[in-house]
Design an enzyme around this catalytic site. Structure first.
Site: not given
Length: 238
Positions: A50, A78, A92, A184
């Protein structure tokens, strides 16, 4: 990826490029930039990041674009932060926080205990503000029109999930997960489990399979190397 290799790679024949995607760039922004620099059309990436995420983007050129699905299927790592005490429609910071709730009643043990429910194979509902297609349309397009979007849960695997709750309302995290995992959604679901809400406030992809962000180059460095390579070639041909 050895930076020196960028001076000799035949992009048309095929290459795997490790790019550290900058903040506020879409994954396609990176692809478009690389296409313009190396002057070939056959360029693709192995897994979208993203715009508000940074980190490892695997970019394949030429014949290596056939390997994209293989790389996309590999596990990913991540790091980032969740912010407790509110939610956002997009899960987010692409949208504004809302539904504020207190979080100061939570202990370190409460937060660490909540982690356990997300380890292993779990069902996860993707965010409605995502590029998943439903009835032939991207669901984020339907969501933006205010339409009621229902998505079915998907099986994912959270192999490792570590959190640091020493700086509330921000919770630092590291996640190792299967392909198809939405961090997310993990943030949103984690907030639900704690009872105070949460959203993803920062995200960095650090690994895909055996490829690590430490071996990636910035898009600025890539551009500099390619321009120097072109200048050398011009000088050699004059």
């Amino acid at each position: 990826m050895n930076v020196a290799d960028l001076n000799t790679i035949n992009f048309e024949e095929g290459a795997v490029l490790l790019i550290d995607k900058p903040l506020d760039w879409t994954s396609f922004d990176v692809i478009r930039k690389i296409r313009n620099l190396i002057k070939i059309k056959k360029v693709g990436h192995a897994g979208t990041l993203d715009p508000l995420a940074t980190g490892l983007l695997i970019v394949c050129t030429g014949k290596y674009t056939k390997k994209i699905n293989e790389y996309m299927a590999q596990e990913k790592e991540y790091t980032g932060t969740f912010t407790l005490g509110a939610t956002t429609p997009t899960y987010d910071l692409e949208s504004q926080p809302e539904n504020f709730k207190p979080y100061d009643y939570l202990s370190e043990a409460d937060i660490q205990n909540a982690v356990q429910a997300f380890l292993g194979e779990i069902d996860q509902v993707p965010p409605i503000h995502s590029a998943i297609k439903k009835d032939g349309k991207r669901v984020y397009e339907l969501a933006r029109k205010g339409m009621d979007v229902k998505l079915e849960p998907r099986k994912i695997i959270i192999k490792e999930f570590e959190v640091d709750a020493s700086q509330l309302p921000e919770v630092g995290f590291r996640v190792v997960c299967s392909t198809g995992t939405y961090i997310r959604s993990l943030a949103h679901d984690f907030g639900l489990a704690l009872g105070c809400g949460a959203y993803l406030s920062s995200l960095r992809r650090t690994r895909i399979g055996t490829f690590r962000v430490e071996n990636a180059v910035s898009i600025d460095t890539f551009e500099e190397i390619i321009k120097e390579r072109k200048n050398r070639n011009l000088q050699q041909n004059t």
